[in-house]
Design a protein around this motif. Structure first.
Motif, short mmCIF file in Angstrom:
data_model
loop_
_atom_site.label_atom_id
_atom_site.label_comp_id
_atom_site.label_asym_id
_atom_site.label_seq_id
_atom_site.Cartn_x
_atom_site.Cartn_y
_atom_site.Cartn_z
N ASP A 35 60.47 33.49 -3.06
CA ASP A 35 59.66 33.69 -4.01
C ASP A 35 58.86 35.11 -4.13
N CYS A 36 58.51 35.63 -3.11
CA CYS A 36 57.85 36.99 -3.19
C CYS A 36 58.81 38.04 -2.60
N SER A 37 60.00 37.54 -1.68
CA SER A 37 61.12 38.51 -1.25
C SER A 37 60.45 39.19 -0.15
N LYS A 38 59.49 38.89 0.58
CA LYS A 38 58.94 39.61 1.77
C LYS A 38 59.58 39.16 2.79
N ASP A 39 59.59 40.17 3.96
CA ASP A 39 60.52 39.78 5.18
C ASP A 39 59.32 39.45 6.40
N PHE A 40 59.77 38.44 7.18
CA PHE A 40 58.73 38.12 8.16
C PHE A 40 59.39 38.13 9.52
N TRP A 41 58.81 38.97 10.32
CA TRP A 41 59.61 39.19 11.56
C TRP A 41 58.89 38.20 12.61
N GLY A 42 59.75 37.47 13.60
CA GLY A 42 59.00 36.83 14.70
C GLY A 42 58.37 35.63 14.02
N ASP A 43 57.25 35.18 14.60
CA ASP A 43 56.14 34.30 14.00
C ASP A 43 55.23 34.76 12.93
N ASP A 44 55.60 35.75 12.28
CA ASP A 44 54.61 36.19 11.17
C ASP A 44 54.77 35.16 10.06
N TYR A 45 55.87 34.46 9.84
CA TYR A 45 55.89 33.51 8.93
C TYR A 45 55.02 32.42 8.75
N ARG A 46 54.38 32.16 9.96
CA ARG A 46 53.43 30.93 10.19
C ARG A 46 52.18 31.33 9.31
N ASN A 47 51.67 32.66 9.12
CA ASN A 47 50.42 33.05 8.29
C ASN A 47 50.87 33.14 6.91
N HIS A 48 52.20 33.05 6.34
CA HIS A 48 52.50 32.79 5.10
C HIS A 48 52.38 31.45 4.53
N ILE A 49 51.15 31.21 4.14
CA ILE A 49 50.92 29.81 3.68
C ILE A 49 51.08 29.30 2.44
N LYS A 50 50.98 30.30 1.37
CA LYS A 50 51.14 30.04 0.24
C LYS A 50 51.89 31.31 -0.63
#
Length: 317
Positions: A35-50
């Motif tokens: 949706d937002c096209s942001k990149d998340f390294w490692g476990d950073d995706y966990r904080n991307h809730i919504k």
């Protein structure tokens, strides 16, 4: 729901599927949000809730997001679970379960639904483990809410104290202004009172001067007019026979000499004087009672030797 794309193999993954995919795809180091096209390294995706909605993504520049209270509460609930997972006293087994729970964004906030959700999604059926996980999550939620209430109470208390100080300042300022106005009004009232007193004194002096002038004119007219001393015009008949005219002034003086020091009542004086008049004139009286009363009143009012105080008459020393 947040969906990611693996930059290594391009597979689309839900947030709950990322952990399993990382174990299979060894080259997966970066995940991109669809949706937002942001990149998340490692476990950073966990904080991307919504993430942003399609309306936000494809809408106009003036598009305004309508805040959904349910979504806000759900995000706060997930954040509390993540915060509880970071506490140092949490057991490793519970920490692993909390990591799995935090990977979902549809975690129920009620206990019964929460336990059913864990049984169906995470395949955890142990009552003891379910109870421990719920206690950790609910405790974290209550502590966060209490901290927020305390901050709110502190802010409210500080704001209340500030408002009270402002009110005291306003009251003090108003009281000072009121005192100044009262003092100024008092001065103005005193000035008005003095002006009124001077005006009344001037009016009284004017009246006294006018009365003195009037009395002086009346005295001059009385001295010049023989009719005021008991004389009548020549055109009128005589009040008596050959014995002469009735002496009003002498009769009034004679009656007042025999009266007490404080004088005699006007009615009694008039009664005695008129009785003397009728005795003197006899049948030769040609005047009516109204004329005699008017003549009597002129005699006592226009003669300065007679002093009238209220309803009594006495001789002037």
């Amino acid at each position: 729901m947040v969906v990611f794309t693996c930059n290594a193999c391009g597979e689309s993954l839900k947030k709950a599927q990322v952990e399993k995919h990382v174990m299979k795809c060894r080259s997966c180091q970066v995940l991109s949000c669809i949706d937002c096209s942001k990149d998340f390294w490692g476990d950073d995706y966990r904080n991307h809730i919504k993430c942003i909605s399609e309306d936000q993504k494809y809408g106009s520049k003036d598009f305004q997001v309508k805040v959904n209270k349910g979504d806000v509460k759900q995000q706060q609930w997930i954040q509390r679970i993540q915060q509880a997972m970071e506490q140092p006293h949490i057991e490793p087994s519970l920490r692993s379960v909390l990591q799995k729970v935090s990977a979902y964004d549809n975690v129920p906030r009620k206990r019964a639904k929460f336990e059913n959700w864990m049984k169906n999604c995470l395949k955890i059926c142990s009552p003891c483990l379910l109870e421990k996980v719920w206690e950790i999550c609910s405790t974290a939620a209550h502590s966060t809410a209490s901290e927020r209430e305390n901050r709110s109470d502190t802010n409210d208390g500080a704001e209340t104290n500030k408002n009270k100080r402002d009110e005291r300042k306003d009251k003090k300022s108003k009281r000072k202004t009121s005192d100044e106005n009262t003092e100024q009004n008092g001065e103005n009232t005193e000035k008005q009172r003095r002006r009124k007193r001077r005006r009344e004194e001037n009016e009284q002096n004017t009246d006294e001067k006018s009365n003195k002038k009037q009395k002086r004119r009346e005295q001059e007219a009385y001295d010049e007019s023989p009719s005021l001393e008991g004389e009548e015009p020549a055109s009128q008949e005589s009040e008596s026979s050959s014995a002469g005219k009735f002496n009003w002034k002498g009769t009034i003086k004679a009656v007042l000499r025999d009266a007490p020091e404080d004088g005699l009542a006007v009615k009694k004086l008039r009664k005695k004087v008129l009785a003397a008049y009728y005795s003197f004139t006899g049948d030769s009286n040609y005047r009516s009672e109204e004329e005699l009363l008017s003549l009597f009143n002129r005699k006592i009012n226009n003669n300065p030797k007679f002093k009238i105080l209220k309803d009594r008459v006495r001789l002037q020393n």
